[in-house]
Design a protein around this motif. Structure first.
Motif, PDB file in Angstrom:
ATOM      1  N   LYS A   9      33.460  -0.430   0.505  1.00  0.00           N
ATOM      2  CA  LYS A   9      33.208   0.636   1.603  1.00  0.00           C
ATOM      3  C   LYS A   9      34.403   1.025   2.146  1.00  0.00           C
ATOM      4  O   LYS A   9      35.519   0.660   1.915  1.00  0.00           O
ATOM      5  CB  LYS A   9      32.458  -0.190   2.629  1.00  0.00           C
ATOM      6  CG  LYS A   9      30.936  -0.815   2.291  1.00  0.00           C
ATOM      7  CD  LYS A   9      30.167  -1.580   3.492  1.00  0.00           C
ATOM      8  CE  LYS A   9      29.100  -1.960   3.157  1.00  0.00           C
ATOM      9  NZ  LYS A   9      28.195  -2.718   4.255  1.00  0.00           N
ATOM     10  N   TYR A  49      20.423   3.564   2.415  1.00  0.00           N
ATOM     11  CA  TYR A  49      20.074   2.512   3.410  1.00  0.00           C
ATOM     12  C   TYR A  49      18.681   3.066   4.090  1.00  0.00           C
ATOM     13  O   TYR A  49      18.209   2.262   5.249  1.00  0.00           O
ATOM     14  CB  TYR A  49      21.122   2.617   4.588  1.00  0.00           C
ATOM     15  CG  TYR A  49      22.399   1.768   4.009  1.00  0.00           C
ATOM     16  CD1 TYR A  49      22.422   0.495   3.756  1.00  0.00           C
ATOM     17  CD2 TYR A  49      23.609   2.269   4.087  1.00  0.00           C
ATOM     18  CE1 TYR A  49      23.396  -0.164   3.491  1.00  0.00           C
ATOM     19  CE2 TYR A  49      24.758   1.596   3.641  1.00  0.00           C
ATOM     20  CZ  TYR A  49      24.626   0.330   3.193  1.00  0.00           C
ATOM     21  OH  TYR A  49      25.689  -0.390   2.750  1.00  0.00           O
ATOM     22  N   LEU A  61      25.842   3.036  11.257  1.00  0.00           N
ATOM     23  CA  LEU A  61      25.974   2.510   9.738  1.00  0.00           C
ATOM     24  C   LEU A  61      26.090   3.883   8.750  1.00  0.00           C
ATOM     25  O   LEU A  61      27.019   3.654   8.004  1.00  0.00           O
ATOM     26  CB  LEU A  61      24.760   1.822   9.270  1.00  0.00           C
ATOM     27  CG  LEU A  61      24.746   1.281   7.799  1.00  0.00           C
ATOM     28  CD1 LEU A  61      26.095   0.478   7.286  1.00  0.00           C
ATOM     29  CD2 LEU A  61      23.596   0.534   7.358  1.00  0.00           C
ATOM     30  N   ILE A 109      30.980  -6.984  11.403  1.00  0.00           N
ATOM     31  CA  ILE A 109      29.586  -6.995  10.726  1.00  0.00           C
ATOM     32  C   ILE A 109      29.110  -5.557  10.255  1.00  0.00           C
ATOM     33  O   ILE A 109      28.680  -5.259   9.326  1.00  0.00           O
ATOM     34  CB  ILE A 109      28.222  -7.460  11.568  1.00  0.00           C
ATOM     35  CG1 ILE A 109      27.179  -7.698  10.941  1.00  0.00           C
ATOM     36  CG2 ILE A 109      28.098  -6.468  12.756  1.00  0.00           C
ATOM     37  CD1 ILE A 109      25.971  -8.397  11.587  1.00  0.00           C
ATOM     38  N   GLU A 110      29.876  -4.456  10.812  1.00  0.00           N
ATOM     39  CA  GLU A 110      29.652  -3.161  10.208  1.00  0.00           C
ATOM     40  C   GLU A 110      30.672  -2.727   9.238  1.00  0.00           C
ATOM     41  O   GLU A 110      30.135  -2.316   8.038  1.00  0.00           O
ATOM     42  CB  GLU A 110      29.393  -1.942  11.185  1.00  0.00           C
ATOM     43  CG  GLU A 110      29.101  -0.641  10.545  1.00  0.00           C
ATOM     44  CD  GLU A 110      29.441   0.740  11.727  1.00  0.00           C
ATOM     45  OE1 GLU A 110      28.312   0.866  12.181  1.00  0.00           O
ATOM     46  OE2 GLU A 110      30.429   0.859  12.141  1.00  0.00           O
ATOM     47  N   ASN A 112      32.189  -4.258   6.913  1.00  0.00           N
ATOM     48  CA  ASN A 112      32.202  -5.309   6.243  1.00  0.00           C
ATOM     49  C   ASN A 112      32.557  -5.405   4.997  1.00  0.00           C
ATOM     50  O   ASN A 112      32.392  -6.353   3.875  1.00  0.00           O
ATOM     51  CB  ASN A 112      30.783  -6.113   6.286  1.00  0.00           C
ATOM     52  CG  ASN A 112      29.760  -5.399   5.983  1.00  0.00           C
ATOM     53  OD1 ASN A 112      29.945  -4.566   5.182  1.00  0.00           O
ATOM     54  ND2 ASN A 112      28.315  -6.161   5.841  1.00  0.00           N
ATOM     55  N   HIS A 115      29.242  -4.035  -0.256  1.00  0.00           N
ATOM     56  CA  HIS A 115      27.726  -4.146  -0.174  1.00  0.00           C
ATOM     57  C   HIS A 115      27.606  -4.439  -1.544  1.00  0.00           C
ATOM     58  O   HIS A 115      28.021  -4.556  -2.587  1.00  0.00           O
ATOM     59  CB  HIS A 115      27.186  -2.460  -0.038  1.00  0.00           C
ATOM     60  CG  HIS A 115      25.898  -2.575  -0.299  1.00  0.00           C
ATOM     61  ND1 HIS A 115      25.020  -2.963   0.695  1.00  0.00           N
ATOM     62  CD2 HIS A 115      25.071  -2.428  -1.587  1.00  0.00           C
ATOM     63  CE1 HIS A 115      23.547  -2.801   0.094  1.00  0.00           C
ATOM     64  NE2 HIS A 115      23.919  -2.533  -1.373  1.00  0.00           N
TER      65      HIS A 115
END
Ligand code: CMP
Length: 138
Positions: A9, A49, A61, A109-110, A112, A115
């Motif tokens: 990411k 998403y 996000l 948490i975002e 992170n 994926h």
């Protein structure tokens, strides 16, 4: 042999962690059968998403995911879906086990860092969302 979709990411690309993460992926026995660096549009992130559309974090996000370059990957090995999730660690780095990539690299948490597809049906949607058959070379 199973294939899964993985992503490095924007937070990890920005911090120059691509090489370290790819080295770990290869060391854990995954073959990188497709790889591309892109900056997603907001619409592309929203489509990717789409299952999270109703979640309160959806707008943040998709804004974050389109904020900078990311690395898209197709990873191949036995039990690739489960093994890639194990290597990443828990979604929230606070819950990630020692030795996992998110424990080592994720910010929150975002942001992170990584994926991965969570099931075969997800991989079957996510891989062709970004890659054509001719780009995936085992
Ligand atoms: P990922 O595995 O890509 O799947 C959905 C993403 O939403 C997740 O990683 C995080 O980047 C982000 N996210 C932000 N907040 C949350 C939350 N509360 N729960 C789950 N995912 C979240």
């Amino acid at each position: 042999m199973e294939k899964t979709f993985g992503m490095i990411k924007p937070d990890a690309v920005e911090r120059n962690l691509v090489g370290k993460i790819l080295a770990r992926i290869e060391a854990e026995g995954f073959k990188l059968v497709a790889l591309r660096r892109i900056q997603m549009s907001k619409a592309q992130a929203e489509g990717f998403y789409a299952v999270h559309r109703q979640r309160p974090f959806f707008n943040d996000l998709t804004t974050y995911m389109s904020s900078g370059p990311a690395l898209l990957m197709v990873l191949e090995r036995e039990n690739a879906i489960l093994e890639w999730r194990n290597l990443m660690g828990a979604t929230n780095p606070k819950d990630a086990a020692p030795g996992t990539l998110r424990k080592e690299f994720a910010i929150d948490i975002e942001k992170n860092s990584l994926h991965g597809s969570d099931a075969p049906e997800t991989a079957a949607f996510e891989i062709p969302y970004f890659f054509s058959q001719t780009e995936i070379i085992s």
